[in-house]
Design a protein around this motif. Structure first.
Motif, PDB file in Angstrom:
ATOM      1  N   LEU A  55       0.917  -1.127   0.443  1.00 55.87           N
ATOM      2  CA  LEU A  55       0.270  -0.257  -0.010  1.00 55.87           C
ATOM      3  C   LEU A  55       0.980   1.066  -0.025  1.00 55.87           C
ATOM      4  O   LEU A  55       1.547   1.280   0.843  1.00 55.87           O
ATOM      5  N   GLU A  56       1.041   1.993  -1.041  1.00 58.60           N
ATOM      6  CA  GLU A  56       1.953   3.007  -1.082  1.00 58.60           C
ATOM      7  C   GLU A  56       0.433   4.153  -0.704  1.00 58.60           C
ATOM      8  O   GLU A  56       1.385   4.853   0.172  1.00 58.60           O
ATOM      9  N   GLN A  57      -0.313   4.418  -1.439  1.00 58.12           N
ATOM     10  CA  GLN A  57      -1.500   5.331  -0.303  1.00 58.12           C
ATOM     11  C   GLN A  57      -2.770   4.669  -0.326  1.00 58.12           C
ATOM     12  O   GLN A  57      -3.876   3.899  -1.261  1.00 58.12           O
ATOM     13  N   PRO A  58      -3.607   4.946   1.103  1.00 57.29           N
ATOM     14  CA  PRO A  58      -4.871   3.969   1.671  1.00 57.29           C
ATOM     15  C   PRO A  58      -5.897   4.216   0.159  1.00 57.29           C
ATOM     16  O   PRO A  58      -7.072   3.618   0.113  1.00 57.29           O
ATOM     17  N   ILE A  83       1.683  -4.566   3.516  1.00 60.48           N
ATOM     18  CA  ILE A  83       2.594  -4.218   3.527  1.00 60.48           C
ATOM     19  C   ILE A  83       2.152  -1.860   4.091  1.00 60.48           C
ATOM     20  O   ILE A  83       1.473  -2.068   2.438  1.00 60.48           O
ATOM     21  N   GLY A  84       2.798  -1.541   4.490  1.00 59.90           N
ATOM     22  CA  GLY A  84       2.463  -0.102   4.131  1.00 59.90           C
ATOM     23  C   GLY A  84       2.028   0.597   5.578  1.00 59.90           C
ATOM     24  O   GLY A  84       3.335   0.310   6.459  1.00 59.90           O
ATOM     25  N   GLU A  85       1.826   1.968   5.865  1.00 61.26           N
ATOM     26  CA  GLU A  85       2.131   2.425   6.884  1.00 61.26           C
ATOM     27  C   GLU A  85       1.378   2.343   8.279  1.00 61.26           C
ATOM     28  O   GLU A  85      -0.498   1.479   7.948  1.00 61.26           O
ATOM     29  N   ALA A  87      -0.733   2.956  10.406  1.00 57.67           N
ATOM     30  CA  ALA A  87      -2.078   3.679  10.173  1.00 57.67           C
ATOM     31  C   ALA A  87      -3.127   2.801   9.031  1.00 57.67           C
ATOM     32  O   ALA A  87      -4.951   2.878   9.062  1.00 57.67           O
ATOM     33  N   ASP A  88      -2.125   3.024   7.706  1.00 53.30           N
ATOM     34  CA  ASP A  88      -3.464   2.484   6.931  1.00 53.30           C
ATOM     35  C   ASP A  88      -3.088   1.648   6.628  1.00 53.30           C
ATOM     36  O   ASP A  88      -4.927   0.619   6.649  1.00 53.30           O
ATOM     37  N   THR A  89      -2.785   0.021   7.137  1.00 50.54           N
ATOM     38  CA  THR A  89      -2.689  -1.054   6.630  1.00 50.54           C
ATOM     39  C   THR A  89      -3.722  -1.680   8.484  1.00 50.54           C
ATOM     40  O   THR A  89      -4.194  -2.429   8.279  1.00 50.54           O
ATOM     41  N   ALA A  90      -2.900  -0.479   9.220  1.00 46.41           N
ATOM     42  CA  ALA A  90      -4.164  -0.669  10.587  1.00 46.41           C
ATOM     43  C   ALA A  90      -6.257  -1.037   9.816  1.00 46.41           C
ATOM     44  O   ALA A  90      -6.768  -1.596  11.046  1.00 46.41           O
ATOM     45  N   LYS A  91      -6.316   0.655   9.629  1.00 44.63           N
ATOM     46  CA  LYS A  91      -7.849   0.588   8.923  1.00 44.63           C
ATOM     47  C   LYS A  91      -8.200  -0.724   7.782  1.00 44.63           C
ATOM     48  O   LYS A  91      -9.454  -0.674   8.070  1.00 44.63           O
ATOM     49  N   ILE A  92      -7.438  -1.384   7.075  1.00 43.90           N
ATOM     50  CA  ILE A  92      -7.391  -1.742   6.239  1.00 43.90           C
ATOM     51  C   ILE A  92      -7.811  -3.062   6.836  1.00 43.90           C
ATOM     52  O   ILE A  92      -9.078  -4.175   6.955  1.00 43.90           O
ATOM     53  N   ALA A  93      -7.338  -3.211   7.694  1.00 43.48           N
ATOM     54  CA  ALA A  93      -6.880  -4.485   8.510  1.00 43.48           C
ATOM     55  C   ALA A  93      -8.523  -4.980   9.161  1.00 43.48           C
ATOM     56  O   ALA A  93      -9.498  -5.706   9.359  1.00 43.48           O
ATOM     57  N   PRO A 108       9.152   1.491   6.435  1.00 45.13           N
ATOM     58  CA  PRO A 108      10.457   0.365   5.314  1.00 45.13           C
ATOM     59  C   PRO A 108      10.136  -1.002   5.981  1.00 45.13           C
ATOM     60  O   PRO A 108      10.646  -1.096   6.733  1.00 45.13           O
ATOM     61  N   LEU A 109       9.936  -1.306   4.411  1.00 43.49           N
ATOM     62  CA  LEU A 109       9.551  -2.777   4.895  1.00 43.49           C
ATOM     63  C   LEU A 109      11.341  -3.930   5.520  1.00 43.49           C
ATOM     64  O   LEU A 109      12.093  -3.498   4.155  1.00 43.49           O
ATOM     65  N   ASP A 110      11.401  -4.454   6.385  1.00 40.28           N
ATOM     66  CA  ASP A 110      12.014  -5.016   6.680  1.00 40.28           C
ATOM     67  C   ASP A 110      12.042  -6.938   5.760  1.00 40.28           C
ATOM     68  O   ASP A 110      12.017  -7.254   5.931  1.00 40.28           O
ATOM     69  N   TYR A 111      13.242  -6.730   4.507  1.00 37.03           N
ATOM     70  CA  TYR A 111      13.374  -7.352   3.114  1.00 37.03           C
ATOM     71  C   TYR A 111      13.072  -8.684   4.480  1.00 37.03           C
ATOM     72  O   TYR A 111      12.918 -10.042   3.478  1.00 37.03           O
TER      73      TYR A 111
END
Length: 252
Positions: A55-58, A83-85, A87-93, A108-111
């Motif tokens: 997720l780049e932009q919600p 994968i995202g910020e 606040a954004d991923t929590a809202k989607i979840a 930033p993602l820990d690869y």
């Protein structure tokens, strides 16, 4: 994830996405990227074992795409990681049915962490750990074998030939559902249900009765015990699978 495909879904194939795809490839993961478009997702969906939403932009994750992905995930018994910020991923979840989101990663993602999770997820899928587990309890081993054959591709199936064997097995094993024969010698289904409900460790396990009787009096006697439901033993394979899928489908 040998011979398994991974699908990363995002608004666009950015530099970060390309780096992630390369790192996954270096780790032996067959990963494919697709945009947030129904047609392109459909094109790559078949055979996918692991799905991630980057997720780049919600606002990129439209209600239409969200509804489409929820339907696809539920119909195919799959999960998705986000994968995202935070606040954004929590809202989607929160907006998705329980059980569909397997894990959330921050940017930033820990690869290294992500790849380790992907490989671990693939291993669990290969060993059946991600399948819902069902314990079938029936004194007829032939009937149990038939039911196990019907369910084994979709579920992790265990069997017990008596109520007491089931109670003993449950003392050291976890299960998502019990299919319990209503009529058994020595310790019948109602007695087993009573024992399950009296034990703190098993009182919340869902129980569906299996019964060979469909007359009104017998059905009312089963329902009076307040199980999660009951199936007639004459039920056909496709009907049983459909009813179990409905039972396990997350409710919104």
């Amino acid at each position: 994830m040998e011979q398994k495909k991974m699908l990363i879904i995002g608004a666009k194939e950015s530099f970060i996405i390309r780096v992630l795809l390369q790192k996954l490839s270096d780790a032996g993961v067959n990963a494919q990227f697709t945009t947030l478009d129904v047609n392109t997702i459909n094109q790559f969906w078949s055979g996918v074992a692991f799905i991630a939403l980057y997720l780049e932009q919600p606002e990129d994750f439209s209600p239409e795409i969200k509804r489409y992905l929820i339907d696809k995930l539920e119909n195919d018994d799959k999960q998705i990681c986000l994968i995202g910020e935070p606040a954004d991923t929590a809202k989607i979840a929160e907006e998705m049915p329980a059980g569909l989101v397997s894990k959330i990663f921050s940017r930033p993602l820990d690869y290294g962490e992500f790849i380790a999770y992907v490989n671990g997820y693939a291993m669990k899928e290969a060993t059946g750990e991600l399948k819902k587990s069902i314990l079938v309890v029936d004194d007829d081993p032939n009937y149990m074998s038939v039911v196990r054959e019907w369910l084994k591709d979709k579920y992790k199936v265990s069997m017990a030939t008596s109520g007491l064997r089931a109670i003993k097995w449950l003392s050291s094993n976890k299960v998502d559902l019990i299919l319990l024969d209503y009529e058994m010698p020595v310790t019948d289904g109602p007695k087993v249900l009573e024992m399950l409900r009296a034990d703190e460790d098993t009182k919340d396990i869902p129980v569906i009765f299996l019964t060979g009787r469909d007359d009104k009096e017998s059905v009312m006697a089963v329902v009076a015990l307040k199980p999660e439901g009951y199936f007639l033993k004459t039920i056909e394979k496709d009907d049983l699978l459909a009813k179990l899928k409905m039972f396990f489908t997350p409710k919104e």
